[in-house]
Each structure stands twice: as C-alpha cells, then as structure tokens.
Design an enzyme around this catalytic site. Structure first.
Site, PDB file in Angstrom:
ATOM      1  N   SER A  59      47.857  38.340  45.958  1.00  0.00           N
ATOM      2  CA  SER A  59      47.779  39.731  45.508  1.00  0.00           C
ATOM      3  C   SER A  59      48.886  40.488  46.221  1.00  0.00           C
ATOM      4  CB  SER A  59      46.416  40.303  45.912  1.00  0.00           C
ATOM      5  OG  SER A  59      46.402  41.711  45.826  1.00  0.00           O
ATOM      6  N   TYR A  72      39.260  41.709  51.967  1.00  0.00           N
ATOM      7  CA  TYR A  72      40.138  41.209  50.903  1.00  0.00           C
ATOM      8  C   TYR A  72      41.576  41.070  51.420  1.00  0.00           C
ATOM      9  CZ  TYR A  72      42.085  41.097  46.092  1.00  0.00           C
ATOM     10  OH  TYR A  72      42.734  40.761  44.924  1.00  0.00           O
TER      11      TYR A  72
HETATM   12  P1  NAD Z   1      37.300  38.407  37.809  1.00  0.00           P
HETATM   13  O1  NAD Z   1      36.171  39.110  38.492  1.00  0.00           O
HETATM   14  O2  NAD Z   1      37.582  38.701  36.380  1.00  0.00           O
HETATM   15  O3  NAD Z   1      37.128  36.828  37.957  1.00  0.00           O
HETATM   16  C1  NAD Z   1      36.814  36.245  39.189  1.00  0.00           C
HETATM   17  C2  NAD Z   1      36.031  34.979  38.914  1.00  0.00           C
HETATM   18  O4  NAD Z   1      35.725  34.373  40.165  1.00  0.00           O
HETATM   19  C3  NAD Z   1      34.714  35.252  38.192  1.00  0.00           C
HETATM   20  O5  NAD Z   1      34.580  34.432  37.044  1.00  0.00           O
HETATM   21  C4  NAD Z   1      33.677  34.936  39.245  1.00  0.00           C
HETATM   22  O6  NAD Z   1      32.463  34.443  38.713  1.00  0.00           O
HETATM   23  C5  NAD Z   1      34.409  33.910  40.100  1.00  0.00           C
HETATM   24  N1  NAD Z   1      33.798  33.827  41.406  1.00  0.00           N
HETATM   25  C6  NAD Z   1      33.585  34.827  42.278  1.00  0.00           C
HETATM   26  N2  NAD Z   1      32.894  34.387  43.329  1.00  0.00           N
HETATM   27  C7  NAD Z   1      32.684  33.055  43.125  1.00  0.00           C
HETATM   28  C8  NAD Z   1      32.018  32.039  43.859  1.00  0.00           C
HETATM   29  N3  NAD Z   1      31.364  32.286  45.009  1.00  0.00           N
HETATM   30  N4  NAD Z   1      32.011  30.789  43.372  1.00  0.00           N
HETATM   31  C9  NAD Z   1      32.609  30.516  42.194  1.00  0.00           C
HETATM   32  N5  NAD Z   1      33.227  31.441  41.440  1.00  0.00           N
HETATM   33  C10 NAD Z   1      33.272  32.696  41.911  1.00  0.00           C
HETATM   34  O7  NAD Z   1      38.558  38.688  38.737  1.00  0.00           O
HETATM   35  P2  NAD Z   1      40.132  38.612  38.486  1.00  0.00           P
HETATM   36  O8  NAD Z   1      40.624  39.992  38.495  1.00  0.00           O
HETATM   37  O9  NAD Z   1      40.480  37.720  37.369  1.00  0.00           O
HETATM   38  O10 NAD Z   1      40.583  37.974  39.875  1.00  0.00           O
HETATM   39  C11 NAD Z   1      40.997  36.642  40.014  1.00  0.00           C
HETATM   40  C12 NAD Z   1      41.859  36.524  41.256  1.00  0.00           C
HETATM   41  O11 NAD Z   1      42.997  37.355  41.108  1.00  0.00           O
HETATM   42  C13 NAD Z   1      41.157  36.954  42.544  1.00  0.00           C
HETATM   43  O12 NAD Z   1      41.506  36.084  43.613  1.00  0.00           O
HETATM   44  C14 NAD Z   1      41.744  38.325  42.801  1.00  0.00           C
HETATM   45  O13 NAD Z   1      41.758  38.632  44.157  1.00  0.00           O
HETATM   46  C15 NAD Z   1      43.157  38.134  42.259  1.00  0.00           C
HETATM   47  N6  NAD Z   1      43.817  39.397  41.926  1.00  0.00           N
HETATM   48  C16 NAD Z   1      43.255  40.236  41.017  1.00  0.00           C
HETATM   49  C17 NAD Z   1      43.894  41.425  40.752  1.00  0.00           C
HETATM   50  C18 NAD Z   1      43.339  42.416  39.772  1.00  0.00           C
HETATM   51  O14 NAD Z   1      43.830  43.546  39.764  1.00  0.00           O
HETATM   52  N7  NAD Z   1      42.366  42.074  38.945  1.00  0.00           N
HETATM   53  C19 NAD Z   1      45.083  41.758  41.407  1.00  0.00           C
HETATM   54  C20 NAD Z   1      45.615  40.854  42.321  1.00  0.00           C
HETATM   55  C21 NAD Z   1      44.972  39.668  42.580  1.00  0.00           C
END
Ligand code: NAD
Length: 275
Positions: free
Chosen positions: A157, A170
């Site tokens: 991120s 985070y």
């Molecule tokens: P999201 O909430 O859409 O998806 C996250 C997924 O992780 C979900 O399907 C959830 O069920 C799964 N998950 C969470 N805890 C879990 C566990 N204990 N065991 C198994 N699965 C688990 O989120 P996203 O936005 O797609 O984020 C995905 C990654 O991208 C994350 O690492 C997040 O930090 C990173 N990210 C997101 C953003 C953003 O703005 N959305 C920005 C930068 C980085």
C-alpha cells in the site's frame, strides 16, 4: 473475521490451464502450466488478481475466509477454493505448497488513535498481513526454487511507504511486508524467483467503502467529504483506482519480460508519494 473454517485446498486444481486457442492474442496465456495462490481472493483486489492470472492461463488457489464468495470466484475462474482463516497459523500451514506464483493480498483495516487501539486487533492484523505471508512463502519457496521460476507479488500500500494517522496496525503491517518482500528478493534471486510489492493508493473496494463512516468520525467531518478531503487529499489524480488496474500490475510482474525486477515497490498512487 476470527471464526475458524476448514483450512486447505478442497482437492487439486479443478482443471489444468487451457492451452492457447487461435483466437487468443499472441502470448495471452503466458501462465499456462503455472499455479498461483492468491489470498483474499474472494473480494476486491484479490479477486481481480485471481481473474487476471486465470485469464493468463494459471491454475489458481482462491484463498479466503469468506467461504461463499471464495467458492463463487473459484467456480468462475475454474480455480480451487481454499477456505482458510489466515489468522490461524495451523490453517495457513495446511495450504497448498506447490504454487509458482504467490499473491499476498488479504488484509483488513482498523481505524483508531494509538492510545485507543485494541491490542488484540493490532495482533490480528499482524497475523493476517505479516505472519501469514511469511508462513505461505516459507512453504512455497522450496517448490519455486526446485522449478527455477517463481513470482511473489505482495499487495502492500502507500501505507507501506508513508504513514497516516489512526492506522497504526495497518501501517506497521505494510512496512513489515515491504521488509519481507525485499528479504525474499535477495534470498530468491539465484533461483529465478522475484519478489515485489505493489503500493496502491485508495482502491474502489469494500475495504475502502467500509472505512468511509469510521474516517468521518475520526476526522470529525461528514461522510460525503471523506473521499475528497481525506482519501484523495494527497493524490494528484483525483479518483480512486479500480481493482483491475492493480491486478494488471500484479500480472505484469508475472509476465515474460519482468524477470530482472525484484525487491521493488511499485506505487500505483496517483502521485501521492511524489510529494
Ligand atoms: P477487501 O476487503 O475487498 O478484500 C480483502 C479480502 O481479504 C476479503 O475477501 C476478506 O475476506 C479477506 N480476508 C480478510 N481477513 C482474512 C482472514 N483472516 N483470512 C482469510 N481471508 C481474509 O479488500 P481490498 O481493498 O481488496 O484489499 C486487498 C489488499 O489490498 C489488502 O492487503 C489491502 O491492505 C490492500 N490495499 C487496499 C487498498 C484499498 O484502497 N482498497 C489500498 C492499498 C492496499
């Protein structure tokens, strides 16, 4: 989030990757014969990565705690569903160890100032976002080394490079993932294995949508202002990124001409870190 479910793969990959057809653009299925493991693949960025890797020919392990959504994604892409709580070390250690590509993506957020941050929530975030990637890599790297090829893509991120208030767990977890990625890059280089991070700004996913209300309270502003005044305040490009744009970068790290890129962190942040 903390409930435990059956770990491990439900059988071998459903179908071998389909061979290229005459309708495919040249090189389109460059991952045919490869196996990928994507965590958090039931939603958002992880789902987009699983779809992109499958479209390029990889057999994909769809790893997530959200059973129904994970099964849907696996069915859609002809992958294998692994319903797993990544906060449970034993469940993580029961995941398949034969992936050529690992996308460490699963994550969660908790917003609170440090002096009010629940320690158990801090520990959970480190288990899912740091310890699980480490455990997955320590078990899959030997397979990649044996084959002389592998790709580790860590969805970090901007918060792996910069801090923001109220996100201590985070920010700590993402900085740790950056360190793990670079260490793996150094160890794995002689074996044809690369390890890189992708550093998105705010992506249009449920994780971000869920933050809008809590950010409004934390910053004392209306929910309608959170995207423009908080999330996009530091980006030059005033829009959220789409999950497919992040997945395209993940796929690129697995493509034929990126074997010299390792230990890198690729900002997809609309100019945030240009400040
Ligand atoms: P999201 O909430 O859409 O998806 C996250 C997924 O992780 C979900 O399907 C959830 O069920 C799964 N998950 C969470 N805890 C879990 C566990 N204990 N065991 C198994 N699965 C688990 O989120 P996203 O936005 O797609 O984020 C995905 C990654 O991208 C994350 O690492 C997040 O930090 C990173 N990210 C997101 C953003 C953003 O703005 N959305 C920005 C930068 C980085």
């Amino acid at each position: 989030m903390e409930s435990t479910q059956s770990p491990g793969a439900e059988g071998p990959p459903a179908a071998p990757p389909a061979a290229a057809t005459p309708d495919d653009p040249p090189g389109a299925r460059f991952l045919a014969g490869r196996t990928a493991l994507v965590t958090g693949a039931a939603s958002g960025i992880g789902r987009a990565c699983a779809v992109a890797l499958a479209e390029a020919g990889a057999a994909v392990y769809v790893v997530d705690i959200a059973a129904d959504a994970a099964k849907e994604v696996a069915a859609e892409i002809g992958g294998t569903c692994c319903v797993t709580d990544l906060a449970d070390p034993a469940a993580v250690d029961a995941l398949p160890d034969d992936a050529d590509i690992v996308v460490n993506n699963a994550g969660l957020q908790h917003i609170a100032p440090v002096h009010e941050f629940p320690p158990e929530r801090f520990a959970l975030i480190q288990r899912v976002m740091v310890e699980a990637p480490f455990r997955i890599l320590r078990r899959t790297l030997p397979h990649m080394y044996a084959g002389g090829w592998g790709r580790v893509v860590n969805i970090s991120s901007v918060h792996g490079l910069r801090a923001s208030p109220y996100k201590s767990a985070y920010v700590v977890a993402k900085h740790a993932l950056e360190g793990l990625s670079k260490t793996v890059a150094l160890e794995a280089a002689p074996h044809g294995v690369t390890s890189n991070c992708i550093n998105p700004g705010y992506v249009r996913t449920p994780l971000v949508e869920d933050q809008i209300a809590t950010q409004a309270v934390a910053h004392g502003i209306p929910e309608a202002d959170v995207v423009t005044r908080v999330m996009l305040e530091r980006t030059a490009i005033k829009r959220l990124i789409e999950p497919v744009e992040v997945a395209a970068a993940a796929l690129w790290f697995c493509s034929p001409h990126t074997g010299y890129i390792t230990g890198a962190s690729l900002p997809l942040d609309g100019g945030w870190t240009a400040h």
